[in-house]
Design a protein around this motif. Structure first.
Motif, mmCIF file in Angstrom:
data_model
loop_
_atom_site.group_PDB
_atom_site.id
_atom_site.type_symbol
_atom_site.label_atom_id
_atom_site.label_comp_id
_atom_site.label_asym_id
_atom_site.label_seq_id
_atom_site.Cartn_x
_atom_site.Cartn_y
_atom_site.Cartn_z
ATOM 1 N N ILE A 1 10.568 9.228 9.567
ATOM 2 C CA ILE A 1 11.944 9.718 9.935
ATOM 3 C C ILE A 1 12.090 10.058 11.196
ATOM 4 O O ILE A 1 11.539 10.906 11.892
ATOM 5 N N GLN A 2 13.066 9.397 11.949
ATOM 6 C CA GLN A 2 13.188 9.489 13.240
ATOM 7 C C GLN A 2 14.489 10.203 13.366
ATOM 8 O O GLN A 2 15.741 9.897 12.935
ATOM 9 N N ILE A 3 14.503 11.298 14.053
ATOM 10 C CA ILE A 3 15.822 12.384 14.301
ATOM 11 C C ILE A 3 15.872 12.107 15.702
ATOM 12 O O ILE A 3 15.246 12.884 16.607
ATOM 13 N N ARG A 4 17.063 11.424 16.258
ATOM 14 C CA ARG A 4 17.366 11.486 17.564
ATOM 15 C C ARG A 4 18.745 12.366 17.895
ATOM 16 O O ARG A 4 19.839 12.124 17.302
ATOM 17 N N ASN A 5 18.567 13.235 18.610
ATOM 18 C CA ASN A 5 19.490 13.977 19.300
ATOM 19 C C ASN A 5 20.572 13.421 20.158
ATOM 20 O O ASN A 5 20.101 13.145 21.377
ATOM 21 N N VAL A 6 21.819 13.078 19.615
ATOM 22 C CA VAL A 6 22.796 12.303 20.443
ATOM 23 C C VAL A 6 24.014 13.165 20.695
ATOM 24 O O VAL A 6 24.130 14.201 20.309
ATOM 25 N N GLY B 1 23.939 14.055 15.691
ATOM 26 C CA GLY B 1 25.425 14.175 16.490
ATOM 27 C C GLY B 1 25.322 15.918 16.748
ATOM 28 O O GLY B 1 24.909 16.773 16.410
ATOM 29 N N LEU B 2 26.802 15.909 17.577
ATOM 30 C CA LEU B 2 26.955 17.192 18.089
ATOM 31 C C LEU B 2 27.354 18.055 16.672
ATOM 32 O O LEU B 2 27.145 19.492 16.882
ATOM 33 N N ASP B 3 27.465 17.585 15.362
ATOM 34 C CA ASP B 3 27.649 18.562 14.361
ATOM 35 C C ASP B 3 26.253 19.021 13.917
ATOM 36 O O ASP B 3 26.374 19.759 12.896
ATOM 37 N N ARG B 4 25.218 18.585 14.300
ATOM 38 C CA ARG B 4 23.988 18.841 13.936
ATOM 39 C C ARG B 4 23.512 18.718 12.599
ATOM 40 O O ARG B 4 22.332 19.265 12.009
ATOM 41 N N ALA B 5 24.477 17.978 11.751
ATOM 42 C CA ALA B 5 24.001 17.715 10.269
ATOM 43 C C ALA B 5 22.740 16.930 10.043
ATOM 44 O O ALA B 5 22.156 17.119 9.179
ATOM 45 N N GLY B 6 22.459 16.094 10.956
ATOM 46 C CA GLY B 6 21.421 15.199 10.887
ATOM 47 C C GLY B 6 19.962 15.822 11.038
ATOM 48 O O GLY B 6 18.875 15.453 10.285
ATOM 49 N N GLY B 7 19.996 16.935 11.822
ATOM 50 C CA GLY B 7 18.729 17.396 12.115
ATOM 51 C C GLY B 7 18.462 18.599 11.242
ATOM 52 O O GLY B 7 17.108 19.390 11.262
ATOM 53 N N ARG C 1 1.048 -1.183 0.043
ATOM 54 C CA ARG C 1 -0.014 -0.031 -0.010
ATOM 55 C C ARG C 1 0.814 1.375 -0.113
ATOM 56 O O ARG C 1 2.000 1.198 0.579
ATOM 57 N N SER C 2 0.350 2.261 -0.558
ATOM 58 C CA SER C 2 1.108 3.611 -0.742
ATOM 59 C C SER C 2 1.222 4.335 0.673
ATOM 60 O O SER C 2 -0.065 4.299 1.605
ATOM 61 N N ALA C 3 2.132 5.071 0.862
ATOM 62 C CA ALA C 3 2.181 5.685 2.246
ATOM 63 C C ALA C 3 1.181 6.830 2.352
ATOM 64 O O ALA C 3 1.058 7.272 1.401
ATOM 65 N N LEU C 4 0.539 6.833 3.347
ATOM 66 C CA LEU C 4 -0.371 7.948 3.667
ATOM 67 C C LEU C 4 0.048 9.147 4.118
ATOM 68 O O LEU C 4 -0.724 10.167 3.981
ATOM 69 N N PHE C 5 1.305 9.169 4.954
ATOM 70 C CA PHE C 5 1.676 10.300 5.544
ATOM 71 C C PHE C 5 3.085 10.164 5.755
ATOM 72 O O PHE C 5 3.614 9.025 5.975
ATOM 73 N N ASN C 6 3.932 11.322 6.021
ATOM 74 C CA ASN C 6 5.136 11.405 6.357
ATOM 75 C C ASN C 6 5.021 11.625 8.190
ATOM 76 O O ASN C 6 4.451 12.585 8.631
ATOM 77 N N LEU C 7 5.815 10.931 8.839
ATOM 78 C CA LEU C 7 5.601 11.105 10.367
ATOM 79 C C LEU C 7 7.140 11.662 10.619
ATOM 80 O O LEU C 7 8.074 10.624 10.461
ATOM 81 N N VAL C 8 7.654 12.679 11.324
ATOM 82 C CA VAL C 8 9.020 12.994 11.601
ATOM 83 C C VAL C 8 9.000 12.915 13.194
ATOM 84 O O VAL C 8 8.258 13.563 13.610
ATOM 85 N N ILE C 9 9.879 12.117 13.794
ATOM 86 C CA ILE C 9 10.019 12.041 15.268
ATOM 87 C C ILE C 9 10.897 12.513 15.614
ATOM 88 O O ILE C 9 12.384 11.976 15.385
ATOM 89 N N VAL C 10 11.164 13.607 16.444
ATOM 90 C CA VAL C 10 12.250 14.309 17.068
ATOM 91 C C VAL C 10 12.193 13.952 18.388
ATOM 92 O O VAL C 10 11.433 14.219 19.226
ATOM 93 N N SER C 11 13.471 13.417 18.845
ATOM 94 C CA SER C 11 13.550 12.849 20.424
ATOM 95 C C SER C 11 14.977 13.299 20.819
ATOM 96 O O SER C 11 16.073 13.299 20.219
#
Length: 357
Positions: free
Chosen positions: A61-66, A98-104, A27-37
């Motif tokens: 899309i999971q964005i974990r600040n580490v 990471g601390l470079d903050r490139a991922g977020g 099935r086609s995706a119904l929505f994008n869910l971005v999770i920032v934690s």
């Protein structure tokens, strides 16, 4: 884990994983869910996703600040067959910011969003210290979802949460939801039933204080704002001259007759079931108090002077149920917006939320 790479590589790997996990049509995706934690703090996002798996197809899309020095990314997929044996899949992109903050950085994850479907943001990080980032990404978001119960666990006050939501999002027309507000739906319904009979209506205008005992201060604060908006009180907020503690908060309002009303919160010890540890007591200028008391088994007993006691369903919805309701509805709860309007007015910003309605 691998280093950050191009959107084309991400799409190719996700397509390959989905074909392996769902040999039949997916099935086609119904929505994008971005999770920032926050990577070091637990949250309920995985529990919520487990509930949605097999019910809604989505790009996650999971964005974990580490605290790692460099950001990294990996991709995974999870699929579950529906009744027609079609795969209902999560395409998951996991970013360790990471601390470079490139991922977020928005330039990293916005090209990974699927176009022409909604973008929901589920935010599990402090709000006040991330104002600039929220300001930066809000144009990429169709709906911003928080759980202020979680924010409370980080030490963020109800006032700090409301300030960011009102000033940075709602004032700019952004759709916003708070899962803590949704958890309070049963209590609000029961409260409305207390005063729905003709002889009880007068009691609405005789409330001198509201005593709330629960596990979550943010939820009690939202309940007080809701009462204030429905009863046309003037919300004054927390009196800074009063001594406050982690177990007791007092907010103040003025009723329609210019009489003071106190909203008092006392924290209960967590026991894993919200309904068993929540109670509300309405003190009246005239007559005996009106009470709501949570009981074991998902019920609440109510006592109104002059009426027989009643028992109501007092449900504690699961986090997955709350989130699914949010991603199925592209709107904000009108009563929630009205409640936040009470906060905005008390801080001298009467128009900030009206612009966002």
């Amino acid at each position: 884990m691998k280093a950050l790479f191009s959107p084309q590589e991400v799409e190719q790997e996700l397509a390959m994983l989905q074909r392996e996990l769902s040999p039949t049509e997916a099935r086609s995706a119904l929505f994008n869910l971005v999770i920032v934690s926050r990577g070091e703090l637990p949250n309920q996002s995985e529990e919520a996703l487990a509930y949605l798996l097999g019910k809604r197809a989505a790009r996650i899309i999971q964005i974990r600040n580490v605290r790692d020095s460099q950001s990294t990314m990996s991709v995974t997929a999870r699929c579950f067959p529906d009744r027609q044996n079609r795969g209902v899949c999560f395409q998951e992109i996991n970013i360790q910011n990471g601390l470079d903050r490139a991922g977020g950085a928005p330039g990293t994850w916005t090209p990974l969003l699927l176009r022409d479907i909604p973008v929901y943001f589920l935010w599990y990080d402090r709000l006040d210290e991330n104002r600039s980032y929220i300001h930066l990404i809000r144009d990429q978001v169709d709906k911003f979802i928080v759980d202020s119960r979680w924010n409370e666990a980080t030490g963020e006050s109800p006032e700090e949460v409301c300030a960011v939501l009102a000033e940075e999002l709602l004032a700019e027309g952004q759709l916003v939801s708070d899962l803590a507000w949704k958890r309070g739906r049963s209590l609000r319904r029961i409260t409305a039933a207390l005063f729905d009979e003709t002889e009880a209506t007068d009691n609405l205008y005789e409330i001198s204080a509201v005593e709330i005992a629960s596990e979550c201060e943010n939820e009690a604060h939202l309940y007080g704002l809701w009462l204030s908006s429905r009863l046309e009180w003037q919300w004054l907020g927390r009196k800074r001259t009063l001594p406050q503690s982690k177990t007791r908060s007092i907010w103040h309002a003025i009723d329609r007759s210019d009489r003071p009303v106190e909203i008092r919160f006392d924290r209960c010890e967590p026991n894993g079931e919200m309904d068993r540890s929540t109670s509300v007591r309405f003190l009246l200028h005239t007559g005996e108090p009106i009470t709501v008391t949570g009981t074991p088994g998902g019920c609440a007993d109510t006592v109104v002077p002059g009426r027989d006691g009643e028992r109501h369903l007092f449900l504690s919805p699961r986090i997955g149920e709350l989130l699914m309701d949010e991603v199925d509805n592209m709107r904000s709860d009108r009563l929630y917006i009205e409640a936040l309007s009470q906060y905005a007015r008390s801080h001298g910003k009467p128009d900030s939320i009206e612009r966002g309605r």
